[in-house]
Design a protein around this motif. Structure first.
Motif, PDB file in Angstrom:
ATOM      1  N   ARG A   1      74.003   3.578  34.159  1.00 49.91           N
ATOM      2  CA  ARG A   1      75.214   2.617  34.878  1.00 49.91           C
ATOM      3  C   ARG A   1      75.988   2.448  35.723  1.00 49.91           C
ATOM      4  NH1 ARG A   1      73.105  -3.965  34.366  1.00 49.91           N
ATOM      5  NH2 ARG A   1      71.205  -2.627  33.616  1.00 49.91           N
ATOM      6  N   ILE A   2      77.061   2.663  34.698  1.00 49.20           N
ATOM      7  CA  ILE A   2      78.962   2.649  35.181  1.00 49.20           C
ATOM      8  C   ILE A   2      79.139   3.677  35.667  1.00 49.20           C
ATOM      9  CG2 ILE A   2      80.725   2.988  34.613  1.00 49.20           C
ATOM     10  CD1 ILE A   2      80.840   1.118  32.085  1.00 49.20           C
ATOM     11  N   GLU A   3      78.290   5.299  35.006  1.00 53.00           N
ATOM     12  CA  GLU A   3      78.452   6.338  36.133  1.00 53.00           C
ATOM     13  C   GLU A   3      77.814   6.301  37.586  1.00 53.00           C
ATOM     14  OE1 GLU A   3      79.622   9.374  34.797  1.00 53.00           O
ATOM     15  OE2 GLU A   3      80.876   7.524  33.309  1.00 53.00           O
ATOM     16  N   GLU A   4      76.390   6.267  37.501  1.00 52.11           N
ATOM     17  CA  GLU A   4      75.670   5.556  38.575  1.00 52.11           C
ATOM     18  C   GLU A   4      76.708   4.593  39.605  1.00 52.11           C
ATOM     19  OE1 GLU A   4      72.224   3.645  37.959  1.00 52.11           O
ATOM     20  OE2 GLU A   4      71.426   5.707  37.064  1.00 52.11           O
ATOM     21  N   LEU A   5      77.732   3.560  39.299  1.00 52.55           N
ATOM     22  CA  LEU A   5      78.231   3.571  40.533  1.00 52.55           C
ATOM     23  C   LEU A   5      79.219   3.822  41.114  1.00 52.55           C
ATOM     24  CD1 LEU A   5      78.605  -0.175  38.372  1.00 52.55           C
ATOM     25  CD2 LEU A   5      77.269   0.262  40.367  1.00 52.55           C
ATOM     26  N   ARG A   6      80.012   5.126  40.242  1.00 56.10           N
ATOM     27  CA  ARG A   6      80.877   5.550  40.699  1.00 56.10           C
ATOM     28  C   ARG A   6      80.665   6.364  42.240  1.00 56.10           C
ATOM     29  NH1 ARG A   6      85.320   6.091  36.800  1.00 56.10           N
ATOM     30  NH2 ARG A   6      83.872   5.924  34.656  1.00 56.10           N
TER      31      ARG A   6
ATOM     32  N   VAL B   1      81.961  -0.087  47.358  1.00 58.10           N
ATOM     33  CA  VAL B   1      82.544  -1.856  46.987  1.00 58.10           C
ATOM     34  C   VAL B   1      81.231  -2.313  46.482  1.00 58.10           C
ATOM     35  CG1 VAL B   1      84.609  -3.093  46.512  1.00 58.10           C
ATOM     36  CG2 VAL B   1      84.374  -1.243  47.241  1.00 58.10           C
ATOM     37  N   SER B   2      80.629  -3.347  47.878  1.00 59.51           N
ATOM     38  CA  SER B   2      79.347  -4.173  47.122  1.00 59.51           C
ATOM     39  C   SER B   2      78.951  -3.813  46.210  1.00 59.51           C
ATOM     40  CB  SER B   2      78.934  -3.993  48.576  1.00 59.51           C
ATOM     41  OG  SER B   2      77.964  -2.560  48.898  1.00 59.51           O
ATOM     42  N   TYR B   3      78.446  -2.050  45.837  1.00 59.74           N
ATOM     43  CA  TYR B   3      78.070  -1.948  44.983  1.00 59.74           C
ATOM     44  C   TYR B   3      78.182  -2.754  43.594  1.00 59.74           C
ATOM     45  CZ  TYR B   3      74.261   0.321  47.488  1.00 59.74           C
ATOM     46  OH  TYR B   3      73.460   0.844  47.678  1.00 59.74           O
ATOM     47  N   LEU B   4      79.205  -2.682  43.076  1.00 60.34           N
ATOM     48  CA  LEU B   4      80.562  -2.653  42.417  1.00 60.34           C
ATOM     49  C   LEU B   4      80.751  -3.995  41.598  1.00 60.34           C
ATOM     50  CD1 LEU B   4      82.041  -1.728  39.781  1.00 60.34           C
ATOM     51  CD2 LEU B   4      84.118  -1.390  41.072  1.00 60.34           C
TER      52      LEU B   4
ATOM     53  N   ARG C   1      81.931  -5.978  30.849  1.00 60.31           N
ATOM     54  CA  ARG C   1      82.333  -6.194  32.120  1.00 60.31           C
ATOM     55  C   ARG C   1      83.488  -5.757  32.254  1.00 60.31           C
ATOM     56  NH1 ARG C   1      82.136 -10.336  36.519  1.00 60.31           N
ATOM     57  NH2 ARG C   1      83.788 -10.816  36.596  1.00 60.31           N
ATOM     58  N   THR C   2      84.132  -5.563  30.680  1.00 56.82           N
ATOM     59  CA  THR C   2      85.258  -5.001  30.735  1.00 56.82           C
ATOM     60  C   THR C   2      85.746  -3.576  30.866  1.00 56.82           C
ATOM     61  OG1 THR C   2      86.028  -7.020  28.590  1.00 56.82           O
ATOM     62  CG2 THR C   2      87.563  -4.961  28.700  1.00 56.82           C
TER      63      THR C   2
ATOM     64  N   ARG D   1      88.039  -2.531  34.052  1.00 56.13           N
ATOM     65  CA  ARG D   1      88.587  -0.557  32.778  1.00 56.13           C
ATOM     66  C   ARG D   1      88.741   0.462  34.034  1.00 56.13           C
ATOM     67  NH1 ARG D   1      87.988   0.059  27.149  1.00 56.13           N
ATOM     68  NH2 ARG D   1      89.470  -2.057  27.328  1.00 56.13           N
ATOM     69  N   CYS D   2      86.854   1.080  34.050  1.00 61.58           N
ATOM     70  CA  CYS D   2      86.800   1.869  35.015  1.00 61.58           C
ATOM     71  C   CYS D   2      86.898   1.747  36.624  1.00 61.58           C
ATOM     72  CB  CYS D   2      85.033   1.722  34.297  1.00 61.58           C
ATOM     73  SG  CYS D   2      84.828   2.973  33.061  1.00 61.58           S
ATOM     74  N   PHE D   3      86.721   1.083  37.173  1.00 63.74           N
ATOM     75  CA  PHE D   3      87.307   0.948  38.695  1.00 63.74           C
ATOM     76  C   PHE D   3      88.522   0.254  38.409  1.00 63.74           C
ATOM     77  CE2 PHE D   3      83.052   1.104  38.151  1.00 63.74           C
ATOM     78  CZ  PHE D   3      82.364   2.231  38.338  1.00 63.74           C
TER      79      PHE D   3
END
Length: 60
Positions: A13-18, A22-25, A41-42, A46-48
């Motif tokens: 899911r994190i990879e799909e958000l890249r 910003v609204s998706y995040l 959440r952490t 951290r990733c973004f």
């Protein structure tokens, strides 16, 4: 401190958000998973490069 490993579906899911808007995040930060799983959440923050305390108020 050793980093804990997230389940595969959360890492996916994190990879799909890249590269998404910003609204998706922002939506993901308030998802049930992010609200109930502090490590997820952490990792999102951290990733973004998000500030866990939120944005500063506008200066007057």
């Amino acid at each position: 401190m050793e980093d804990t490993i997230l389940p595969g579906h959360l890492m996916k899911r994190i990879e799909e958000l890249r590269g998404r808007e910003v609204s998706y995040l922002e939506d993901e930060l308030y998802s049930e998973e992010a609200l109930t799983n502090l490590e997820y959440r952490t990792q999102l923050e951290r990733c973004f490069s998000l500030d866990p305390l939120g944005p500063l108020p506008p200066s007057l």
